[in-house]
Design an enzyme around this catalytic site. Structure first.
Site, PDB file in Angstrom:
ATOM      1  N   HIS A   1       0.872  -1.185   0.000  1.00 64.56           N
ATOM      2  CA  HIS A   1       0.000   0.000   0.000  1.00 64.56           C
ATOM      3  C   HIS A   1       0.909   1.236   0.000  1.00 64.56           C
ATOM      4  O   HIS A   1       2.019   1.180   0.529  1.00 64.56           O
ATOM      5  CB  HIS A   1      -0.840  -0.052   1.285  1.00 64.56           C
ATOM      6  CG  HIS A   1      -1.900   1.000   1.398  1.00 64.56           C
ATOM      7  ND1 HIS A   1      -1.638   2.296   1.781  1.00 64.56           N
ATOM      8  CD2 HIS A   1      -3.238   0.938   1.224  1.00 64.56           C
ATOM      9  CE1 HIS A   1      -2.772   2.979   1.835  1.00 64.56           C
ATOM     10  NE2 HIS A   1      -3.764   2.184   1.490  1.00 64.56           N
TER      11      HIS A   1
ATOM     12  N   ASP B   1       2.950  -4.596   8.120  1.00 63.25           N
ATOM     13  CA  ASP B   1       1.760  -3.756   7.976  1.00 63.25           C
ATOM     14  C   ASP B   1       0.555  -4.690   8.121  1.00 63.25           C
ATOM     15  O   ASP B   1       0.245  -5.470   7.216  1.00 63.25           O
ATOM     16  CB  ASP B   1       1.809  -3.091   6.593  1.00 63.25           C
ATOM     17  CG  ASP B   1       0.506  -2.404   6.224  1.00 63.25           C
ATOM     18  OD1 ASP B   1      -0.496  -2.548   6.951  1.00 63.25           O
ATOM     19  OD2 ASP B   1       0.489  -1.727   5.177  1.00 63.25           O
TER      20      ASP B   1
ATOM     21  N   GLN C   1      -4.646  -5.088   6.938  1.00 62.03           N
ATOM     22  CA  GLN C   1      -5.660  -5.991   6.371  1.00 62.03           C
ATOM     23  C   GLN C   1      -5.672  -7.355   7.058  1.00 62.03           C
ATOM     24  O   GLN C   1      -6.362  -8.263   6.595  1.00 62.03           O
ATOM     25  CB  GLN C   1      -5.417  -6.183   4.870  1.00 62.03           C
ATOM     26  CG  GLN C   1      -5.577  -4.912   4.056  1.00 62.03           C
ATOM     27  CD  GLN C   1      -6.988  -4.331   4.109  1.00 62.03           C
ATOM     28  OE1 GLN C   1      -7.957  -5.013   4.439  1.00 62.03           O
ATOM     29  NE2 GLN C   1      -7.111  -3.062   3.794  1.00 62.03           N
TER      30      GLN C   1
ATOM     31  N   LYS D   1     -10.286  -0.568  10.520  1.00 67.30           N
ATOM     32  CA  LYS D   1     -10.385  -1.805   9.725  1.00 67.30           C
ATOM     33  C   LYS D   1     -10.633  -3.011  10.612  1.00 67.30           C
ATOM     34  O   LYS D   1     -10.659  -4.146  10.171  1.00 67.30           O
ATOM     35  CB  LYS D   1      -9.108  -1.991   8.899  1.00 67.30           C
ATOM     36  CG  LYS D   1      -8.926  -0.877   7.845  1.00 67.30           C
ATOM     37  CD  LYS D   1      -7.743  -1.145   6.966  1.00 67.30           C
ATOM     38  CE  LYS D   1      -7.252   0.063   6.207  1.00 67.30           C
ATOM     39  NZ  LYS D   1      -8.070   0.480   5.071  1.00 67.30           N
TER      40      LYS D   1
ATOM     41  N   CYS E   1      -4.811   2.561  -3.617  1.00 70.78           N
ATOM     42  CA  CYS E   1      -3.574   3.072  -2.984  1.00 70.78           C
ATOM     43  C   CYS E   1      -2.435   2.091  -3.165  1.00 70.78           C
ATOM     44  O   CYS E   1      -1.601   1.900  -2.267  1.00 70.78           O
ATOM     45  CB  CYS E   1      -3.782   3.391  -1.501  1.00 70.78           C
ATOM     46  SG  CYS E   1      -4.939   4.709  -1.212  1.00 70.78           S
TER      47      CYS E   1
HETATM   48  N1  PLP Z   1      -1.760  -0.756   4.616  1.00 75.04           N
HETATM   49  C1  PLP Z   1      -2.700  -1.476   4.009  1.00 75.04           C
HETATM   50  C2  PLP Z   1      -2.390  -2.859   3.523  1.00 75.04           C
HETATM   51  C3  PLP Z   1      -3.972  -0.922   3.827  1.00 75.04           C
HETATM   52  O1  PLP Z   1      -4.915  -1.638   3.213  1.00 75.04           O
HETATM   53  C4  PLP Z   1      -4.228   0.388   4.295  1.00 75.04           C
HETATM   54  C5  PLP Z   1      -5.545   1.014   4.068  1.00 75.04           C
HETATM   55  O2  PLP Z   1      -6.279   0.625   3.200  1.00 75.04           O
HETATM   56  C6  PLP Z   1      -3.204   1.076   4.943  1.00 75.04           C
HETATM   57  C7  PLP Z   1      -1.993   0.470   5.084  1.00 75.04           C
HETATM   58  C8  PLP Z   1      -3.419   2.443   5.468  1.00 75.04           C
HETATM   59  O3  PLP Z   1      -4.324   2.443   6.517  1.00 75.04           O
HETATM   60  P1  PLP Z   1      -4.839   3.812   7.129  1.00 75.04           P
HETATM   61  O4  PLP Z   1      -5.334   4.643   5.978  1.00 75.04           O
HETATM   62  O5  PLP Z   1      -5.929   3.396   8.057  1.00 75.04           O
HETATM   63  O6  PLP Z   1      -3.689   4.449   7.833  1.00 75.04           O
END
Ligand code: PLP
Length: 418
Positions: free
Chosen positions: A135, A212, A215, A238, A376
């Protein structure tokens, strides 16, 4: 989170989804005159009544600032805030509550590590290793760090199914690698990464690993001690919790050695104009008034998800994934993007001759909410040579009937463009 090709006819695990759906007020509403079919949980999950009530109760009954107050409301709010920290610790099986830092979300957690850990450890000519399925929030902070420090961002490739090339990954962990940052589960492809192996390979070369978990946490049990990772980041929204709150888990030894990220109230032990000393963990990293209600809501979300049971959630989502995969594969013109052997309940796809945005817009007319675009993860789209996908992402509150509604909707879309 098993195989996309699992038999959809296997006995459905015991999860009373119909009953559980009643816990989510928004799932009761209709959209454009049709029952809402919410298939966008990777973007954000819906909130159960228990979370909504916990946030409302905090504001209605115990709203006060935390840590600094001697009055009852402040004590109540502080207790609620700190007991949520313990819930997060237990959720992740972290060794110590000092290792749980509240931040705004995954993005902020990664930026904290890039800034505080990265600036001290990554120098000119060093490398930070990520993968091709990250992401943007697990790309850009590292890119910024590398630019600033004269370091190099290395990217481990993925194959045509969207699975990590583990051998290539291992080859890329070299003497200059200072940090590995990898997603646990890909939001764009659904790939579940072999994070234990990734940690083991990296640690074998003395390289710390950030995972990270944005998900992952809502869909499977996560045990940071078993994984052995050094940092783990996730977002409350999430995980059926509020927006604006998230978690950075960091091994105490590393967090202790890291300088504070932001300065301000609460992160200090003492301040004079000559010198400031810093608070102990985790407060050293929590400058200013935090999102108190968000933390309390996150605590309620964790209670809720644990009452449902993460193992049962994972099993049900496996069934949903298998059913959804079979339905989409049977539709002419649909091509799934992301077919890794180990996959979460994310169905990213393209429909021949139809732009993903049109797919999403037409489905919305039937109350079906999906995501369209690059999610993203523009480098993932580039890897597959497409501008965008349509993505249905599932949570345990989804049903087989909703997947059938998606398939019926897609047949309609195909007809419109025939
Ligand atoms: N990493 C992953 C794999 C994501 O799917 C997302 C959000 O969709 C993020 C990071 C970023 O999360 P946030 O926007 O809640 O900081």
């Amino acid at each position: 989170m098993k195989r996309a090709a699992d038999d959809p006819n296997v006995a459905a695990p015991s999860l009373d989804v119909k009953r559980l759906r009643e816990d989510f007020p928004v799932l009761q509403r209709s959209v454009r005159g049709r029952p809402l079919v919410y298939l966008d949980s990777a973007a954000t999950t819906q909130k159960p009544r228990a979370v909504i009530d916990a946030v409302a109760r905090h504001y209605a009954e115990e709203n006060a600032n935390i840590h600094r107050g001697v009055h009852l409301l402040s004590e109540l709010a502080t207790t609620a805030y700190e007991s949520a920290r313990e819930k997060v610790r237990a959720l992740l099986n972290a060794a110590d509550v000092r290792e749980i830092v509240f931040v705004r979300g995954t993005t902020e957690a990664i930026n904290l590590v890039a800034s505080s850990y990265g600036r001290g450890r990554v120098g000119s000519g060093d490398e930070v290793l990520i993968t091709a399925m990250e992401h943007h929030s697990n790309i850009v902070p590292w890119q910024m760090l590398c630019e600033e420090m004269g370091a190099r961002l290395r990217v481990a490739p993925i194959d045509d199914r969207g699975a990590l090339d583990l051998e290539a990954f291992e080859r890329l962990v070299g003497p200059r690698t200072k940090l590995v940052a990898v997603t646990h589960v890909s939001n764009a492809l659904g790939t579940v990464n072999p994070v234990r192996e990734i940690v083991a390979m990296s640690h074998a070369r003395g390289v710390p690993v950030l995972l990270d978990g944005a998900q992952a946490v809502a869909h499977q049990t996560v045990d940071v001690q078993a994984l052995g990772c050094d940092f783990y980041a996730f977002s409350g929204h999430k995980l059926f919790g509020p927006t604006g709150i998230g978690v950075l888990y960091g091994r105490a030894e590393l967090l202790e050695a890291m300088p504070p990220w932001q300065g301000g109230g609460d992160m200090i032990a003492s301040v004079t104009f000559e010198k400031t000393t810093y608070n102990v963990l985790p407060y050293k990293f929590e400058a200013g008034t935090p999102h108190i209600a968000g933390v309390i809501g996150l605590g309620a979300a964790i209670d809720y998800v644990q009452s449902v049971g993460l193992d049962r959630i994972a099993a049900w989502e496996d069934s949903l994934l298998a059913h959804g995969t079979a339905l989409l594969e049977a539709l002419p013109g649909v091509r799934l993007v992301g077919t890794a052997p180990d996959k979460a309940a994310v169905l990213s796809f393209v429909l021949d001759g139809v732009h993903a945005h049109d797919v999403g817009t037409i489905l919305d007319q039937d109350g079906i909410a999906i995501r369209t675009g690059h999610h993203c993860a523009q480098p993932v789209m580039d890897r597959f040579g497409i501008p965008a996908t349509a993505r249905a992402s599932l949570a345990f509150y989804n049903t087989l009937e909703e997947l059938e509604a998606l398939a019926a909707g897609l047949r309609k879309v195909a007809e419109v463009f025939a």
